[in-house]
Design a protein around this motif. Structure first.
Motif, short mmCIF file in Angstrom:
data_model
loop_
_atom_site.label_atom_id
_atom_site.label_comp_id
_atom_site.label_asym_id
_atom_site.label_seq_id
_atom_site.Cartn_x
_atom_site.Cartn_y
_atom_site.Cartn_z
N THR A 289 0.75 -1.30 0.05
CA THR A 289 -0.03 -0.09 -0.07
C THR A 289 1.01 1.22 -0.04
O THR A 289 0.44 2.30 -0.18
N GLN A 290 2.14 1.01 0.59
CA GLN A 290 3.00 2.34 0.50
C GLN A 290 3.72 2.32 -0.77
O GLN A 290 4.62 3.37 -0.92
N ASP A 291 3.62 1.30 -1.70
CA ASP A 291 4.35 1.59 -3.05
C ASP A 291 5.95 1.51 -2.84
O ASP A 291 6.55 2.08 -3.45
N PHE A 292 6.19 0.65 -1.70
CA PHE A 292 7.61 0.30 -1.69
C PHE A 292 8.08 -0.75 -2.63
O PHE A 292 9.23 -0.91 -3.06
N LEU A 293 7.11 -1.78 -2.71
CA LEU A 293 7.63 -3.02 -3.64
C LEU A 293 6.54 -3.26 -4.72
O LEU A 293 5.33 -3.15 -4.26
N SER A 294 6.97 -3.54 -5.64
CA SER A 294 6.32 -3.96 -7.00
C SER A 294 6.72 -5.17 -7.61
O SER A 294 7.91 -5.00 -7.88
N ILE A 295 6.10 -6.07 -7.62
CA ILE A 295 6.61 -7.45 -8.60
C ILE A 295 5.71 -7.84 -9.25
O ILE A 295 4.67 -8.29 -9.02
N ARG A 296 5.81 -7.27 -10.56
CA ARG A 296 4.56 -7.73 -11.63
C ARG A 296 5.20 -7.86 -13.05
O ARG A 296 4.69 -7.52 -14.01
N SER A 297 6.56 -8.11 -13.16
CA SER A 297 7.11 -8.54 -14.57
C SER A 297 8.19 -9.53 -14.34
O SER A 297 8.72 -10.15 -13.23
N VAL A 298 8.46 -10.17 -15.70
CA VAL A 298 9.36 -11.05 -15.69
C VAL A 298 10.73 -10.68 -16.36
O VAL A 298 10.54 -9.99 -17.48
N LYS A 299 11.88 -10.85 -16.18
CA LYS A 299 13.26 -10.51 -16.76
C LYS A 299 13.63 -11.69 -17.90
O LYS A 299 13.81 -12.89 -16.97
N ILE A 300 13.45 -11.73 -18.92
CA ILE A 300 14.25 -12.77 -19.93
C ILE A 300 15.46 -11.99 -20.44
O ILE A 300 15.58 -10.98 -20.78
N TYR A 301 16.31 -13.21 -20.89
CA TYR A 301 17.39 -12.74 -21.65
C TYR A 301 17.33 -13.42 -23.01
O TYR A 301 17.14 -14.73 -23.04
N ALA A 302 17.86 -12.60 -23.94
CA ALA A 302 17.67 -13.19 -25.30
C ALA A 302 19.04 -13.36 -25.88
O ALA A 302 19.38 -14.35 -26.61
N ASP A 303 20.16 -12.59 -25.50
CA ASP A 303 21.34 -12.51 -25.84
C ASP A 303 22.37 -12.06 -24.81
O ASP A 303 22.14 -11.77 -23.72
N GLY A 304 23.85 -11.97 -25.35
CA GLY A 304 24.73 -11.61 -24.49
C GLY A 304 25.13 -10.16 -24.52
O GLY A 304 24.44 -9.28 -24.48
N ALA A 305 26.37 -9.86 -24.21
CA ALA A 305 26.81 -8.43 -24.29
C ALA A 305 27.93 -8.02 -25.40
O ALA A 305 28.46 -9.13 -25.86
N LEU A 306 28.00 -7.00 -25.67
CA LEU A 306 28.53 -6.65 -27.05
C LEU A 306 30.24 -6.76 -26.58
O LEU A 306 31.09 -7.27 -27.38
N GLY A 307 30.64 -6.27 -25.34
CA GLY A 307 32.08 -6.52 -24.70
C GLY A 307 32.57 -7.98 -24.98
O GLY A 307 33.76 -7.95 -25.31
N SER A 308 31.72 -8.86 -24.83
CA SER A 308 32.34 -10.30 -24.77
C SER A 308 31.67 -10.79 -26.09
O SER A 308 32.13 -12.19 -26.13
#
Length: 548
Positions: A289-308
């Motif tokens: 109710t105080q808007d300190f925590l919100s969990i409503r999404s999923v993090k998905i990885y499609a590829d890696g990073a440019l440096g590596s």
């Protein structure tokens, strides 16, 4: 420093500061984006019960004669900054572990490692921050080079972007890495001329070693959260998006939220690779109710990073022929993860750095929207770093939010020009192009990959220069943004990307009074002073949380 600020509080009437219902900060240079689109200026901020009553000028002082008054001493006041992409526990661990960011040679890494080992005489030695592109050779290091410094204890050092690890021989021995060990799909084991693993494991191959590192204890996780929270508050960050949490962190955040112990607002994304993902999804959207925590999404990885060279490209890497990087998931698997998320009412935020990864992810979103819906869930592509120009308009048509990190451009620019051709760079770090087409861009830092200081990000976004003011005039400066645009992306549009634009992100009536006082006038100082702005106070819901 304004430790004396509170000495100027004047209490009117019979009210006391401890019990005052209305507080008023005046004598400030205030700026806030607004939901109407304009950047508003004000010299007075009034708040009550943790929420904004109004902003105004000297006439506002007369409207609240009984308010507790705080003299802002001419300081600049901004909405609390929102980092739309970071890793909270990772940041805390980084602050507690070996930090080798910015090391200019393997020798420098080795010396820091030995010093750290002497202070931590037992167990695995874990660190982060190496970047081979900063070294004279520019080449990936080897286990043998680490062994020269530490050979009797396992060492695992994560690359600055988190998409590769460097292990010594003892760590590989404990992980049972042998000549015939094969990398999983979506990963790569770097091998020498003799065909043997060199000690570098990229993307999904990292877990061949990481799975053997002793599990983080609950007390360590709590300590990491608390240390990270204090650090972020000191930088003026009142809310952060945690880009991929595991089950134990999911439990920790809920526990801290119930006890009202979260140090700042957190919008957390569930890690799609967690084996308890379905279990977490079944518990539904979590928000307090105080808007300190919100969990409503999923993090998905499609590829890696440019440096590596793990970012998935449409054409070959400019500096590695016949190689286009790594897709960590197939398009059907991406669509299955999107479907799983949407069916539980969760948004999907997908990491995509290379132009091939961005195209495949956009295709996956489009197909899934047609089959199961989910287009209105404010889905995001995290980083959207190198996008083919033909694909940029698809973000708008598919309502995909580009969640981007300005400092990546100025950190990556020299390396990116080696990795990519000029044609491949046409849609790279394209902030202004996204904004002009009407996309809401959410800015962040990707801490601890980059430093968490949001003023470094604001500076990079506005100048397209490194903190050393190079290159002169800015790199691919046509994609630079204005100060108002940069501030909005670090506040209101970041809040929009987490469904909170009517709760946080600006100092408008009825919103939480999350704000910061800084030592320079962000809108009017020379642009090269922006990255040196210091935060003097951080407030959340009308309560002082940090004072410098």
């Amino acid at each position: 420093m304004i430790k004396s600020l509170f000495l100027s509080i004047s209490i009117l009437g019979a009210s006391s500061f401890a019990f005052a219902q209305t507080t008023l900060i005046h004598n400030i240079q205030g700026y806030t984006p607004t939901n109407a689109g304009a950047l508003a200026q004000f010299s007075v901020l009034v708040f009550k019960d943790g929420k904004v009553v109004k902003t105004g000028n000297d006439l506002t002082l007369k409207q609240f004669p009984q308010a507790t008054r705080i003299d802002g001493q001419g300081k600049t006041l901004l909405p609390g900054l929102i980092d739309a992409h970071g890793h909270v526990i990772g940041l805390g661990n980084n602050l507690l572990r070996l930090d080798i960011r910015g090391s200019r040679s393997i020798k420098e890494v080795g010396e820091k490692l030995v010093s750290y080992a002497n202070k931590n005489p037992e167990g695995w030695l874990i660190g982060r921050g190496w970047d081979q592109t900063l070294w004279p050779s520019g080449k990936f290091p080897t286990a043998a080079q680490l062994d020269k410094y530490i050979s009797n204890r396992p060492v695992v050092l994560t690359r600055v972007d988190g998409h590769a690890i460097w292990a010594n021989s003892q760590a590989m021995k404990l992980a049972k890495i042998e000549a015939h060990t094969q990398a999983p799909k979506g990963g790569e084991i770097i091998r020498g001329a003799d065909g043997l693993p060199t000690g570098i494991f990229i993307d999904k191959a990292e877990n061949l070693v990481n799975q053997h590192i002793p599990t983080t204890l609950p007390t360590q996780r709590k300590r990491a959260l608390e240390v990270a929270g204090k650090h972020l508050l000191s930088l003026g960050i009142t809310s952060t998006h945690d880009a991929g949490i595991d089950y134990n962190t999911w439990l920790l955040y809920q526990n801290y939220a119930k006890q009202k112990k979260l140090p700042l607002r957190i919008y957390a994304m569930l890690g799609a690779n967690d084996d308890k993902l379905e279990n977490m999804l079944k518990h539904g959207v979590i928000k307090d109710t105080q808007d300190f925590l919100s969990i409503r999404s999923v993090k998905i990885y499609a590829d890696g990073a440019l440096g590596s060279r793990g970012a998935a490209l449409i054409k070959d890497y400019h500096d590695r022929k016949n190689y286009q990087g790594l897709m960590l998931e197939t398009q059907p698997k991406l669509e299955a993860l999107l479907t799983q998320s949407f069916k539980h009412g969760f948004s999907a935020h997908t990491h995509a750095i290379g132009d091939r990864a961005n195209r495949i992810v956009l295709d996956a979103y489009e197909n899934t929207f047609k089959s199961v819906g989910g287009k209105l869930l404010r889905n995001r592509i995290e980083h959207a770093q190198v996008v083919h120009p033909q694909d940029i308009p698809r973000f708008k048509s598919l309502a995909i939010i580009p969640s981007m990190q300005p400092v990546h451009a100025t950190s990556d620019m020299n390396m990116a020009q080696l990795r990519l051709s000029d044609a491949q760079l046409q849609g790279a770090y394209a902030w202004q192009t996204f904004i002009k087409q009407g996309s809401k861009v959410a800015f962040g830092s990707d801490f601890p990959v980059e430093l968490a200081n949001p003023f470094h990000g604001l500076y990079a976004a506005i100048t397209r220069m490194s903190r050393a003011q190079k290159p002169k005039g800015g790199w691919r400066v046509n994609e630079a943004v204005t100060r108002a645009q940069a501030l909005r992306a670090f506040t209101l549009d970041a809040a929009y990307s987490e469904f909170r634009e009517y709760k946080t992100g600006s100092l408008e009536q009825g919103k939480w009074a999350d704000f910061i006082l800084i030592d320079k006038d962000f809108m009017n100082i020379d642009q090269h002073e922006i990255d040196d702005i210091q935060v003097e106070q951080t407030w959340i819901a009308g309560k002082l949380k940090y004072q410098g």
